[in-house]
Design an enzyme around this catalytic site. Sequence first.
Site, short mmCIF file in Angstrom:
data_model
loop_
_atom_site.label_atom_id
_atom_site.label_comp_id
_atom_site.label_asym_id
_atom_site.label_seq_id
_atom_site.Cartn_x
_atom_site.Cartn_y
_atom_site.Cartn_z
CG HIS A 24 -8.27 -5.39 10.44
ND1 HIS A 24 -6.96 -5.15 10.81
CD2 HIS A 24 -8.19 -6.07 9.26
CE1 HIS A 24 -6.14 -5.65 9.91
NE2 HIS A 24 -6.87 -6.21 8.96
CE LYS A 33 -5.71 -10.61 12.09
NZ LYS A 33 -6.30 -10.83 10.74
CB THR A 34 -3.21 -16.29 9.91
OG1 THR A 34 -3.44 -14.97 9.39
CG2 THR A 34 -3.50 -17.32 8.84
NE ARG A 71 0.01 -9.07 2.09
CZ ARG A 71 -0.65 -8.91 3.22
NH1 ARG A 71 -1.69 -9.68 3.49
NH2 ARG A 71 -0.28 -8.00 4.09
CE LYS A 89 -6.37 -4.65 4.56
NZ LYS A 89 -7.20 -5.16 5.68
NE ARG A 141 -3.34 0.33 2.78
CZ ARG A 141 -2.92 1.24 3.66
NH1 ARG A 141 -1.88 1.02 4.43
NH2 ARG A 141 -3.54 2.40 3.78
CG ASP A 163 -8.02 -8.91 6.62
OD1 ASP A 163 -7.26 -8.82 7.60
OD2 ASP A 163 -8.03 -8.07 5.71
CB SER A 183 1.44 -8.12 10.72
OG SER A 183 2.31 -9.02 10.10
#
Length: 555
Positions: free
Chosen positions: A235, A257-258, A343, A216, A62, A272, A253
Amino acid sequence: MTEKVSPHDLRDRLDAALDSHTGVYRNAGRRQLIEDAVDHREAIISESGALATWTPPESTGRSPKDTMIVRRPESQDTIDWDSPNNIPLDPETFEMALHDALQTLQGKNQLYVTDRVIGAEPSWALPVTTVTDMALTALFTDNMFRPLPESIDDSIFADQPFTFIALPYDKLARERYRGHLRTLEDGRTSDMLVAMDMDNRVGLVYGSAYMGSVKKLMFTVMNYLLPSKGILPLHCSANEGQMGDAALLLGLSGTGKTTLSADPSRALLGDDEHGWSDDGVANFENGCYAKMIDIDPGKEPEIYDAVMHHDDYRRHGSIVENAMVYPDGTFDFDDDRFTKNSRASYPLTYLSNIKHSSTAGHPRTILFLTADANGVMPPVARLTRHQAMLWFLMGYTSKLAGTETGIDEPVSVFSRFFGEPFMPRNPDTYAKMLGDKMEQHGTSVYLVNTGWTGGPYGEGHRIDIDYTRSMVNAALDGTLEDVPCRKHPYFKVMVPERCPGVPDELLWPKNTWKDKAAYDERAQAIANDFAKHYRSAYGDKNIAPEVARECPGME
């Protein structure tokens, strides 16, 4: 005089442009999008059949400084312009960029239009029409945005659709925008713009080929629109147990979480973005956009298989972005020379343990994940309503020493609502909604530290993942609800005295340090970081006093 296009007449002019264009493909099938992406050399075919692509160097992530929100009188008081991520764009510049976008679209050989929605709950799904010249971008929207439900006319946004133009590889004329867009370090004007007009529901990606810009932008828009409808955007990842008990996991990050949301005993709703309405929670997305750098198929088999399962490329449709790939089509996901932000985009259906509706009831449990590299946070703690609102505001984790030049000690990182760049409204809006929904639905909130124990990074060690899973399971099944707790002297949270499968001494972090005085010194320093950040970010943001009092380092 500078030519402009008002957002009010954009849709009419866009429809006219599409009607007169001879190469428009509206809602083309996945097979056509995949074949066109390959035929147009937008991507190559990897060994597994997934597509591989690379972006220009300025588009490997981004571009926050080029991501802007159109500032209009109708909405300006609802957006926190003090947040570094909410950069205002004047309407005249946006309208000039829309004019240029329409002109550019008309000169393309082919255009792709996709009609999708954001939101798995039909009653609040947002219709979004994306127009782009890239088959790969259209395929990305097919992966990430959801198909139109049959009941779309019943959505609260049915008569408020969103229009999105994406021109990833075209650039704005620098001289034309001098004085309108930011000046780069070399004195030139930026030729990239990612902009959203919340009032007129128009978005534009111009010059950013990073596909995360597409994702996003739409989710930032959704995070703005939903609170006015009484829906809390989050989020987070979400999953559901076999008894229908939903859980939300929030974390930046590196907090796990994942990994923690991919529980074989719980069905995944999404990884997400979700919304929490009066009817329960629902995923925004149709797919996942996962980091691939250093991916270990043994530790993250679901993600790996979603990307690397073998299929005819015309059916596969996973997109791998900016990972090293060799001439034989094999990937080296450990090679970060181009970017650490490689990604992959793929549909949720490529995962084995999902809930296909991507919806669930009200969450019984919410987990705030942090990876405290200072080793001072308790590995698990229960949060009261006001504490949950405070920690939601703060979104704390640590940046490890050595990850950036000049960083020798762990650095405190705060990202409001665990997703600061994408939560544009005034912060009291989101915090109050969380507290109200917790109270209304009896939701329990826990802080889970997946970071260090026995000392800071470099001295202590990371908390064993098996212990973390035991604590997560105890929080999710309600075991920790009835366990006696002690209030932490620095962080004010309630720390359980015991947890099945976890040594008692591990639960109170000071016990694991050899030098107890060193623990107190570092814990006080981190608490002071909290207080300093709170005063800077929220001191004048209308946060309730009872929430402010729960901030570490503040009385």
